[in-house]
Design an enzyme around this catalytic site. Structure first.
Site, mmCIF file in Angstrom:
data_model
loop_
_atom_site.group_PDB
_atom_site.id
_atom_site.type_symbol
_atom_site.label_atom_id
_atom_site.label_comp_id
_atom_site.label_asym_id
_atom_site.label_seq_id
_atom_site.Cartn_x
_atom_site.Cartn_y
_atom_site.Cartn_z
ATOM 1 N N ASP A 136 -9.048 9.511 -3.279
ATOM 2 C CA ASP A 136 -7.870 9.630 -2.432
ATOM 3 C C ASP A 136 -7.195 10.980 -2.740
ATOM 4 O OD1 ASP A 136 -5.851 8.080 -0.594
ATOM 5 O OD2 ASP A 136 -4.621 8.700 -2.289
ATOM 6 N N HIS A 340 -11.155 1.733 1.803
ATOM 7 C CA HIS A 340 -10.631 2.938 1.156
ATOM 8 C C HIS A 340 -10.686 2.897 -0.366
ATOM 9 C CE1 HIS A 340 -8.258 6.572 0.764
ATOM 10 N NE2 HIS A 340 -7.394 5.937 -0.004
#
Length: 363
Positions: A136, A340
């Protein structure tokens, strides 16, 4: 051999004796004390003040950098796996998070400062170089650490967020344009824009940190994310909140109530301002890095993404550009049915791909 996931989030409480590292700087780490059998918590000096890290194993150094809203704990499954594979795995709390220092100034969270922290960690550990791996925001931080300090970071692994070289339009203009009246998200505010005003997102999150985190983790996980036809949780309706579009249901399968307590406990203690200040420096980064416009990362690199992650679908062009932007790319994988939170949703597969890549690196 099989290793148990790291579940102890508590810091080291015993006094630490500082030693001179190979660079001549003081280090709070005694390499002889790290056996690889258990994770060890440390505090090391950095430009931020101090960086908290968790270390396990011995061998070539692998620095693990988390994203938002996470902590070193995001790498709890990777620390024992990398240690068992013969690496010195070190997961940090990025400045503003956890037990690392939290400078007051918004501008103290620009990319150049985060790169400097990573270099300081390597030096404090008595090492001259490291492989850096990020997820991320941590992928972005890892990429720029490799770009700006190739003398320190000999290889880079990127999880979930592809590398995009510095340059292009000003970020705030790009995000503002995403609510174009003629576009698919007309009148809605992209979450990065929503985060820009100090105190605004904090006012939404901090009264119920645990509930907000649970909703965001679920919104971006493959097994709990909203249906494709549902309103996109990356956007905020006029007068609304981000959490209005989070799913209201069970936790994702990768996250237990106890693990959520660890994340929530840290942010309840620290607040969210330090973490959110990273988003509030994107225009400063754009100016700071102007001299590196279009620059490729030439070191050996790895990319892992989930095929159900908006980061890989929205940035598909960045992945296609890897022959130019990551000419040293040696492995790239999109995990089918993964969202994610890659290394937590699919820890065994992530560990296998990561250790295979690390083992094949030169030197």
């Amino acid at each position: 051999m099989p290793q148990q996931p790291v579940t102890d989030p508590q810091p080291v409480t015993e006094p630490m004796s500082y030693q001179r590292s190979a660079t001549g700087r003081q280090s709070s780490v005694d390499p002889q004390s790290v056996t690889g059998r258990r994770p060890v918590h440390r505090m090391v000096p950095s430009p931020a003040g101090r960086i908290h890290l968790v270390e396990q194993g011995s061998g070539p150094l692998v620095l693990l950098v988390h994203g938002f809203p996470e902590s070193w704990y995001s790498w709890r499954h990777q620390l024992p796996a990398l240690a068992a594979a013969g690496f010195r795995a070190v997961a940090i709390d990025v400045r503003g998070y956890g037990r690392s220092s939290r400078p007051d100034a918004v501008e103290a969270y620009r990319m150049l400062d985060l790169v400097a922290d990573n270099v300081a960690v390597v030096e404090a550990l008595g090492e001259r170089s490291a492989v850096i791996v990020g997820h991320d925001w941590g992928a972005n931080i890892a990429a720029h650490s490799a770009l700006l300090r190739p003398d320190v970071f000999r290889a880079v692994g990127l999880l979930s967020v592809p590398y995009t070289p510095p340059g292009g339009p000003k970020p705030s203009d790009v995000f503002a344009g995403m609510s174009d009246p003629a576009g698919p998200f007309a009148g809605q505010e992209f979450y990065v824009s929503y985060f820009q005003e100090p105190g605004r997102a904090e006012a939404e999150i901090e009264p119920d940190v645990r509930g907000w985190l649970a909703g965001l983790y679920a919104a971006l996980s493959a097994d709990t994310m909203p249906a494709p036809e549902a309103p996109d949780p990356h956007f905020v309706a006029p007068g609304g909140r981000m959490r209005d579009r989070f799913p209201d249901g069970p936790l994702p399968s990768w996250l237990t109530e106890k693990e959520l307590d660890v994340y929530a406990g840290e942010f309840e203690r620290t607040g969210l301002t330090g973490a959110l200040n990273r988003y509030r420096n994107m225009d400063r980064d754009w100016a700071d890095l102007a001299a590196h416009q279009g620059a490729p990362i030439t070191q050996p690199s790895l990319f892992l993404g989930g095929n159900r992650d908006a980061s890989t679908t929205w940035l598909a062009d960045a992945i296609e550009a890897y022959p130019t932007t990551l000419p040293g790319l040696t492995a790239s994988h999109l995990l089918d049915g993964c969202g994610h939170w890659l290394q937590q949703e699919r820890p065994e597969e992530t560990n296998r791909l990561l250790t295979e890549w690390l083992a094949a690196l030169p030197g």
